[in-house]
Scaffold this motif. Structure first.
Motif, short mmCIF file in Angstrom:
data_model
loop_
_atom_site.label_atom_id
_atom_site.label_comp_id
_atom_site.label_asym_id
_atom_site.label_seq_id
_atom_site.Cartn_x
_atom_site.Cartn_y
_atom_site.Cartn_z
N ALA A 164 27.12 -24.10 -59.50
CA ALA A 164 26.39 -25.14 -60.24
C ALA A 164 26.89 -26.54 -59.88
O ALA A 164 26.14 -27.52 -59.98
N ALA A 165 28.15 -26.63 -59.43
CA ALA A 165 28.69 -27.93 -59.01
C ALA A 165 28.01 -28.47 -57.76
O ALA A 165 28.15 -29.66 -57.44
N ARG A 166 27.25 -27.63 -57.09
CA ARG A 166 26.53 -28.06 -55.88
C ARG A 166 25.18 -28.71 -56.21
O ARG A 166 24.38 -28.97 -55.32
N GLY A 167 24.88 -28.93 -57.48
CA GLY A 167 23.65 -29.62 -57.85
C GLY A 167 22.40 -28.79 -57.70
O GLY A 167 21.34 -29.30 -57.33
N VAL A 168 22.48 -27.49 -58.04
CA VAL A 168 21.34 -26.59 -57.87
C VAL A 168 20.50 -26.48 -59.14
O VAL A 168 19.51 -25.74 -59.16
N SER A 169 20.88 -27.17 -60.20
CA SER A 169 20.13 -27.11 -61.45
C SER A 169 19.84 -28.51 -61.95
O SER A 169 20.58 -29.46 -61.68
N ALA A 170 18.77 -28.60 -62.73
CA ALA A 170 18.43 -29.89 -63.34
C ALA A 170 19.30 -30.21 -64.54
O ALA A 170 19.28 -31.34 -65.05
N PHE A 171 20.09 -29.24 -65.02
CA PHE A 171 20.95 -29.42 -66.18
C PHE A 171 22.40 -29.18 -65.81
O PHE A 171 22.69 -28.37 -64.91
N PRO A 172 23.35 -29.80 -66.48
CA PRO A 172 24.77 -29.59 -66.19
C PRO A 172 25.27 -28.27 -66.77
O PRO A 172 24.69 -27.75 -67.74
N PRO A 173 26.37 -27.74 -66.25
CA PRO A 173 26.91 -26.47 -66.74
C PRO A 173 27.26 -26.47 -68.22
O PRO A 173 27.25 -25.41 -68.86
N ASP A 212 32.56 -20.49 -56.37
CA ASP A 212 31.42 -21.08 -55.66
C ASP A 212 31.05 -20.16 -54.50
O ASP A 212 31.80 -20.01 -53.54
N ILE A 213 29.88 -19.53 -54.59
CA ILE A 213 29.51 -18.49 -53.64
C ILE A 213 29.31 -19.02 -52.23
O ILE A 213 29.23 -18.23 -51.28
N THR A 214 29.26 -20.33 -52.03
CA THR A 214 29.12 -20.86 -50.66
C THR A 214 30.44 -20.81 -49.90
O THR A 214 30.44 -20.90 -48.67
N VAL A 215 31.56 -20.67 -50.62
CA VAL A 215 32.87 -20.71 -49.96
C VAL A 215 33.77 -19.54 -50.35
O VAL A 215 34.82 -19.34 -49.72
N GLU A 216 33.40 -18.77 -51.36
CA GLU A 216 34.23 -17.65 -51.81
C GLU A 216 33.36 -16.67 -52.60
O GLU A 216 32.21 -16.96 -52.92
N ALA A 217 33.92 -15.51 -52.91
CA ALA A 217 33.21 -14.54 -53.74
C ALA A 217 33.14 -15.03 -55.18
O ALA A 217 34.07 -15.69 -55.67
N ALA A 218 32.05 -14.72 -55.84
CA ALA A 218 31.93 -15.08 -57.25
C ALA A 218 33.02 -14.42 -58.08
O ALA A 218 33.61 -15.04 -58.97
N ALA A 234 18.96 -24.28 -49.31
CA ALA A 234 20.00 -24.51 -48.32
C ALA A 234 21.36 -24.02 -48.81
O ALA A 234 22.16 -23.45 -48.04
N VAL A 235 21.65 -24.23 -50.09
CA VAL A 235 22.90 -23.75 -50.67
C VAL A 235 22.96 -22.23 -50.62
O VAL A 235 24.00 -21.64 -50.28
N ILE A 236 21.85 -21.58 -50.92
CA ILE A 236 21.82 -20.11 -50.84
C ILE A 236 22.04 -19.64 -49.41
O ILE A 236 22.79 -18.67 -49.17
N ASP A 237 21.45 -20.33 -48.45
CA ASP A 237 21.66 -19.96 -47.05
C ASP A 237 23.13 -20.10 -46.66
O ASP A 237 23.66 -19.27 -45.89
N GLU A 238 23.81 -21.12 -47.18
CA GLU A 238 25.24 -21.25 -46.94
C GLU A 238 25.99 -20.03 -47.47
O GLU A 238 26.89 -19.49 -46.81
N ALA A 239 25.63 -19.61 -48.67
CA ALA A 239 26.29 -18.46 -49.28
C ALA A 239 26.03 -17.19 -48.48
O ALA A 239 26.95 -16.39 -48.24
N LEU A 240 24.79 -16.99 -48.06
CA LEU A 240 24.46 -15.79 -47.28
C LEU A 240 25.22 -15.78 -45.96
O LEU A 240 25.70 -14.72 -45.51
#
Length: 341
Positions: A81-90, A131-137, A206-212
């Motif tokens: 969520a820190a990657r700005g993928v939602s319109a609302f904050p955590p 953060d799934i783009t750099v590590e396992a959840a 794009a964030v999801i592609d980074e994670a994949l």
């Protein structure tokens, strides 16, 4: 039945899948026999007839009923969520959990309307997943422990379990899990979530592609997909679905996020979801694609995409009606009505 109330290693989860009970065929036969005698043309109630049989077969009751239904909402926070993928904050996740407790959310009103119990499970909201783009959840132990925690939702003698979730950023997680299970890129599985514009949706993809890309080579096992790309609420929902199966409790699943959680079990064994109904078709675009990939048809299509179990809870009213129709209608003999000649 369940081996432990503490953390279950993935091997034990796979073993549980191998031990799943099936429906009660004797109850199913009795329901079909009574259905044929009710005061209506054969098949005239369509899917309502199927729902009565489904409910009774999994409850093991020749006269299906819903006496102790429960809506269970699992709430989790996500590092991505820190990657700005939602319109609302955590922070909104915790705020909404407090709103549920105060009775101020949509799900509270639906539960009142349909006489449904409600429990909300706070899944360590102060500790977001990785953060799934750099590590396992989650690590394996944490994922398995969360699945075991989700299993607790079946306690207390309930006879229908309705599953929903709350978590800012979790449509990103659902899209990543869907792509990990069924293939494709972020753009194949993303949508607006809580209200992103087109640029926000492109960024989310794009964030999801980074994670994949980061987890490539490790996504052949559905449980690895769950722990690497998922979140605590998805793991808890998967655990609840499995525990309900072991206890023969019928389940209604909510929208995109809950369906992605269930899809993990489907990929382990498609029959794991035979005791489940999918409450509604979310307006989140990829939900229909995910249902189609599993050959599932939702009960309702109301253009909703709120989450928090709302679509599934509305569908629970339909399931309750199906049970009452089957058990409360008179047969032709009871009503003194002439049957088909």
């Amino acid at each position: 039945m369940l081996r432990s109330a503490s953390a279950l290693p993935f091997d034990d989860i796979r073993a549980l899948v191998g031990e799943m009970p099936g429906p009660d065929e004797t109850a199913a036969l009795a329901i079909r026999a009574r259905e044929a005698q009710l005061t209506k043309p054969a098949g005239s109630l369509g899917r309502m007839e199927e729902l009565a049989e489904w409910l009774g077969a999994w409850q093991g009751r020749s006269m299906p009923s819903v006496n102790r239904p429960l809506v269970a909402i699992f709430a989790g926070n996500h590092g991505v969520a820190a990657r700005g993928v939602s319109a609302f904050p955590p922070a909104v996740t915790q705020q909404m959990v407090e709103n549920f407790a105060a009775g101020g959310a949509a799900i509270n009103q639906i539960c009142i309307a349909h006489d449904l119990g409600l429990k909300v499970f706070d899944l360590a909201l102060d500790i977001p997943t990785g953060d799934i783009t750099v590590e396992a959840a989650l690590d394996e132990a944490g994922c398995a422990a969360t699945m075991a925690f989700g299993m607790e939702a079946t306690a207390g003698g309930i006879d229908l379990l309705i599953l929903g979730e709350m978590g800012i950023g979790n449509t990103t997680i659902a899209a990543a899990v869907s792509a990990g299970l069924f293939g494709g890129t972020g753009s194949d599985w993303v949508g607006p979530g809580t209200g992103l514009d087109d640029a926000g949706i492109r960024h989310k993809a794009a964030v999801i592609d980074e994670a994949l890309a980061h987890h490539a080579g490790h996504l052949g096992d559905p449980l690895e997909v769950l722990r690497r790309l998922g979140g605590r609420e998805l793991a808890a929902i998967a655990g609840a679905v499995l525990a309900a199966r072991m206890s023969r409790i019928p389940v209604i699943l909510d929208g995109y996020v809950a369906t992605a959680a269930a899809a993990v079990l489907y990929k382990l064994d498609p029959s794991t979801l035979d005791h489940c109904q999918f409450g509604h078709l979310s307006a989140e675009p990829a939900h229909g694609k995910l249902l189609a990939a599993m050959g599932k048809t939702p009960l309702l299509d109301l253009g909703m995409r709120l989450g928090e179990g709302t679509g599934a809870a509305l569908a629970a009213g339909v399931v309750k009606a199906a049970a009452l129709i089957h058990t409360g209608m008179a047969t032709f003999a009871q009503a003194g009505v002439a049957g088909k000649s």
